[in-house]
Design a protein around this motif. Sequence first.
Motif, mmCIF file in Angstrom:
data_model
loop_
_atom_site.group_PDB
_atom_site.id
_atom_site.type_symbol
_atom_site.label_atom_id
_atom_site.label_comp_id
_atom_site.label_asym_id
_atom_site.label_seq_id
_atom_site.Cartn_x
_atom_site.Cartn_y
_atom_site.Cartn_z
ATOM 1 N N PHE A 76 0.863 -1.177 0.000
ATOM 2 C CA PHE A 76 0.000 0.000 0.000
ATOM 3 C C PHE A 76 0.902 1.230 0.000
ATOM 4 C CE2 PHE A 76 0.661 -0.603 4.544
ATOM 5 C CZ PHE A 76 0.705 0.675 5.067
ATOM 6 N N ARG A 77 0.358 2.336 -0.432
ATOM 7 C CA ARG A 77 1.141 3.567 -0.557
ATOM 8 C C ARG A 77 0.513 4.651 0.320
ATOM 9 N NH1 ARG A 77 0.942 5.062 -6.236
ATOM 10 N NH2 ARG A 77 -1.037 6.016 -5.741
ATOM 11 N N VAL A 78 1.383 5.395 0.998
ATOM 12 C CA VAL A 78 0.949 6.555 1.774
ATOM 13 C C VAL A 78 1.547 7.787 1.114
ATOM 14 C CG1 VAL A 78 1.030 7.731 4.003
ATOM 15 C CG2 VAL A 78 0.801 5.252 3.925
ATOM 16 N N HIS A 79 0.703 8.773 0.896
ATOM 17 C CA HIS A 79 1.120 10.026 0.276
ATOM 18 C C HIS A 79 0.615 11.157 1.171
ATOM 19 C CE1 HIS A 79 2.292 12.603 -3.063
ATOM 20 N NE2 HIS A 79 1.106 13.193 -3.016
ATOM 21 N N LEU A 80 1.550 11.950 1.708
ATOM 22 C CA LEU A 80 1.195 13.111 2.520
ATOM 23 C C LEU A 80 1.438 14.359 1.702
ATOM 24 C CD1 LEU A 80 2.877 12.525 6.013
ATOM 25 C CD2 LEU A 80 0.511 12.140 5.374
ATOM 26 N N LEU A 81 0.493 15.258 1.742
ATOM 27 C CA LEU A 81 0.638 16.562 1.099
ATOM 28 C C LEU A 81 0.412 17.642 2.145
ATOM 29 C CD1 LEU A 81 -1.514 15.951 -2.074
ATOM 30 C CD2 LEU A 81 0.934 16.371 -2.044
ATOM 31 N N ALA A 82 1.304 18.605 2.186
ATOM 32 C CA ALA A 82 1.107 19.790 3.023
ATOM 33 C C ALA A 82 0.660 20.893 2.079
ATOM 34 C CB ALA A 82 2.397 20.161 3.739
ATOM 35 N N LEU A 83 -0.597 21.266 2.183
ATOM 36 C CA LEU A 83 -1.181 22.259 1.285
ATOM 37 C C LEU A 83 -1.196 23.624 1.948
ATOM 38 C CD1 LEU A 83 -4.198 20.044 0.227
ATOM 39 C CD2 LEU A 83 -2.067 20.357 -1.018
ATOM 40 N N SER A 84 -0.798 24.631 1.208
ATOM 41 C CA SER A 84 -0.790 25.997 1.728
ATOM 42 C C SER A 84 -2.213 26.457 2.003
ATOM 43 C CB SER A 84 -0.137 26.938 0.724
ATOM 44 O OG SER A 84 1.194 26.561 0.497
ATOM 45 N N THR A 85 -2.363 27.243 3.055
ATOM 46 C CA THR A 85 -3.650 27.835 3.399
ATOM 47 C C THR A 85 -3.500 29.347 3.353
ATOM 48 O OG1 THR A 85 -3.155 27.894 5.761
ATOM 49 C CG2 THR A 85 -4.251 25.907 4.935
#
Length: 179
Positions: A76-85
């Motif tokens: 399985f794959r984990v993908h984290l994204l930190a999105l600007s607010t």
Amino acid sequence: MNRTEQPAPATPVHSCFTLRFSSTPRGARLARRLCGERLDAWGIPYGSDAHDVLSLLISELATNAVTHGHVTGRDFRVHLLALSTPDAEALTIRVEVTDTRGERLPEPPATPTARAGEPAADSARTGGRGLFLVEALADRWGCVPRPDGPGKTVWAEYTAATSATVVPVARSGPSAAPS
């Protein structure tokens, strides 16, 4: 919580982190630990409420991928994204967990202790609360078909203050000493 079948609108990506893990309990545990380190590096410190919530979301989604999305020989794959607010002191963290079982879509139970059509479970029950927790803690979550093969991606988003505004919880004991 807003459950949707569509991903969030396009937002500038601040940082991302992607890894594949073996579809085992050890892989789920490793995913939680490595993602926890990444969150700390992104300014969401260990011991903060935001770090704890995100670690729990990662753990539940990874555990569900292992428990319900397992196909022998497939990771399985984990993908984290930190999105600007718009608020410079916060990040929206998007956790995406992809497995290869597209026919088993997530569906949260009506309550944390009983699924539709089942009698109420006793307090010794150890399963069935994962998506209830995701629904309760995430700002948004959903499921989409896997874009690059068979399977699905279950995702959750949570907006967290960064270390500029978060004070970590004080810890005691041997792990409290600075390294």
